[in-house]
Design an enzyme around this catalytic site. Structure first.
Site, PDB file in Angstrom:
ATOM      1  N   ASN A  83      -4.830   1.952  -1.718  1.00  0.00           N
ATOM      2  CA  ASN A  83      -5.357   0.582  -1.779  1.00  0.00           C
ATOM      3  C   ASN A  83      -6.084   0.298  -3.084  1.00  0.00           C
ATOM      4  O   ASN A  83      -6.443  -0.856  -3.339  1.00  0.00           O
ATOM      5  CB  ASN A  83      -6.281   0.293  -0.583  1.00  0.00           C
ATOM      6  CG  ASN A  83      -7.595   1.022  -0.697  1.00  0.00           C
ATOM      7  OD1 ASN A  83      -7.668   2.086  -1.307  1.00  0.00           O
ATOM      8  ND2 ASN A  83      -8.642   0.468  -0.131  1.00  0.00           N
TER       9      ASN A  83
ATOM     10  N   ALA B 101      -1.885   1.924  15.808  1.00  0.00           N
ATOM     11  CA  ALA B 101      -1.238   3.024  15.067  1.00  0.00           C
ATOM     12  C   ALA B 101      -0.582   2.516  13.785  1.00  0.00           C
ATOM     13  O   ALA B 101       0.407   3.072  13.327  1.00  0.00           O
ATOM     14  CB  ALA B 101      -0.220   3.738  15.954  1.00  0.00           C
TER      15      ALA B 101
ATOM     16  N   TYR C 108     -11.780  -9.260  11.156  1.00  0.00           N
ATOM     17  CA  TYR C 108     -13.007  -9.983  10.799  1.00  0.00           C
ATOM     18  C   TYR C 108     -12.800 -11.492  10.740  1.00  0.00           C
ATOM     19  O   TYR C 108     -13.672 -12.235  10.303  1.00  0.00           O
ATOM     20  CB  TYR C 108     -13.633  -9.435   9.507  1.00  0.00           C
ATOM     21  CG  TYR C 108     -12.730  -9.460   8.306  1.00  0.00           C
ATOM     22  CD1 TYR C 108     -12.047  -8.315   7.926  1.00  0.00           C
ATOM     23  CD2 TYR C 108     -12.547 -10.615   7.565  1.00  0.00           C
ATOM     24  CE1 TYR C 108     -11.209  -8.319   6.831  1.00  0.00           C
ATOM     25  CE2 TYR C 108     -11.709 -10.638   6.472  1.00  0.00           C
ATOM     26  CZ  TYR C 108     -11.038  -9.488   6.108  1.00  0.00           C
ATOM     27  OH  TYR C 108     -10.198  -9.508   5.020  1.00  0.00           O
TER      28      TYR C 108
ATOM     29  N   LYS D 274       0.807  -1.230   0.000  1.00  0.00           N
ATOM     30  CA  LYS D 274       0.000   0.000   0.000  1.00  0.00           C
ATOM     31  C   LYS D 274       0.841   1.281   0.000  1.00  0.00           C
ATOM     32  O   LYS D 274       0.395   2.303  -0.501  1.00  0.00           O
ATOM     33  CB  LYS D 274      -0.957   0.013   1.201  1.00  0.00           C
ATOM     34  CG  LYS D 274      -2.097  -0.979   1.072  1.00  0.00           C
ATOM     35  CD  LYS D 274      -3.055  -0.838   2.235  1.00  0.00           C
ATOM     36  CE  LYS D 274      -4.214  -1.803   2.113  1.00  0.00           C
ATOM     37  NZ  LYS D 274      -5.240  -1.555   3.139  1.00  0.00           N
TER      38      LYS D 274
ATOM     39  N   ASP E 264      -9.992   3.154   2.122  1.00  0.00           N
ATOM     40  CA  ASP E 264     -10.134   2.517   3.441  1.00  0.00           C
ATOM     41  C   ASP E 264     -10.913   3.408   4.422  1.00  0.00           C
ATOM     42  O   ASP E 264     -11.752   2.907   5.185  1.00  0.00           O
ATOM     43  CB  ASP E 264      -8.760   2.185   4.028  1.00  0.00           C
ATOM     44  CG  ASP E 264      -8.132   0.967   3.361  1.00  0.00           C
ATOM     45  OD1 ASP E 264      -8.882   0.082   2.901  1.00  0.00           O
ATOM     46  OD2 ASP E 264      -6.892   0.892   3.294  1.00  0.00           O
TER      47      ASP E 264
END
Ligand code: ATR
Length: 277
Positions: A91, A131, A221, A70, A107
């Site tokens: 992204n 962070a 998730y 990224k 994002d």
């Protein structure tokens, strides 16, 4: 359906095999009967530049980037949108018709769209734990969404301080040890650390101080119901799991590559849960 005129997009990562994005975009391509494909591309970090220079010549419409690309992608872009510049990471990439390579960051958008239906106008104070790259996108999104105060806490405090210095007066850093006390008066608690992920230890935080109206959300998730979300749900808080962020962040990319804004329909979640195994 995929003809010779089909539009192709990709996800580039190293590794990429764990990514849910192919299942997500392919669901939408099938649902809308679009002539196109979305494919995983495992690319080593040291070969990213070489690959990106080739993609416009192959007629690829664009791609997503996942770890560790990224930030590494930035030198190979012709343009970055405002969100990508502020977050310092990309992204989603569109290869325009003139061949220019345009970086976006979706994002923050994905995070906010996921929690927006649940926050009910209460945007005084948010507590963000972590962070890393995800925390940075989340803080940026929360500021843009109008939160007055964001408390940022990270195990390595210097990383939180470095991040807060980019965001100005809205973001305040507290020591990691004060995470339970930081919850007083908060409207939102976000776990943006990797704690609670399968194979990792759970996030250890006492929720006693968190006001009853607060929303609790997790970027993890796998599992969908992290120990944090289970605890919060058991105490009666409204909880929002991290799968929705993944779904919402994909919407702008799909729209840019395939020419239509896809809906976040209820069938998506069970489909992705099946793909997760
Ligand atoms: P990403 O860029 O995807 O957010 P990351 O940079 O690996 O991922 O960030 C992981 C986050 O989880 C960091 O905030 C990390 O804290 P440190 O900055 O101190 O490393 C946090 N984290 C990971 N393991 C942790 C643990 N055991 N206790 C507390 N925080 C942890």
């Amino acid at each position: 359906m995929l003809s010779g005129k089909g539009k192709v997009a990709a996800i580039i990562g190293w590794p990429v095999a764990h990514s849910l994005s192919p299942a997500l975009h392919t669901f939408w391509l099938n649902y809308y009967n679009i002539d196109g494909a979305y494919i995983p591309m495992p690319v080593k970090p040291e070969e990213l530049g070489e690959v990106i220079r080739i993609l416009p010549k192959l007629g690829i419409r664009g791609f997503n980037l996942t770890l560790p690309h990224k930030e590494l992608v930035i030198p190979f872009l012709d343009y970055m949108d405002e969100d990508a510049k502020a977050i310092g990471a990309v992204n989603t990439v569109l290869i325009a018709n003139d061949g220019t390579i345009q970086g976006m960051n979706t994002d923050a958008y994905g995070f906010i769209r996921n929690i927006q239906p649940h926050i009910d106008g209460k945007k005084n104070k948010a507590v963000v734990l972590g962070a890393g790259g995800a925390a940075k996108a989340i803080c940026y999104g929360l500021i843009k969404e109008g939160y007055n105060e964001i408390l940022l806490l990270n195990r390595t405090q210097e990383k939180a301080e470095e991040m807060a210095s980019h965001f100005g007066a809205h973001v305040h850093v507290l020591p990691w040890e004060q995470r339970a006390r930081a919850l007083d008066w908060a409207d939102l608690l976000v776990n943006a650390t990797s704690l609670g992920m399968e194979g990792k230890e759970p996030l250890d935080i006492n929720l006693d101080m968190l006001p009853k109206h607060a929303v609790v959300t997790d970027i993890v998730y796998t599992p969908l119901q992290t120990p944090l979300l289970k605890d919060a749900k058991g105490r009666g808080y409204l909880v929002v799991d991290g799968l929705g962020m993944l779904i919402h962040q994909a919407v702008p990319g799909f729209r840019a590559w395939f020419g239509m804004k896809p809906e976040v329909m209820p069938e998506l979640r069970p489909h992705l849960l099946k793909a997760l195994g």
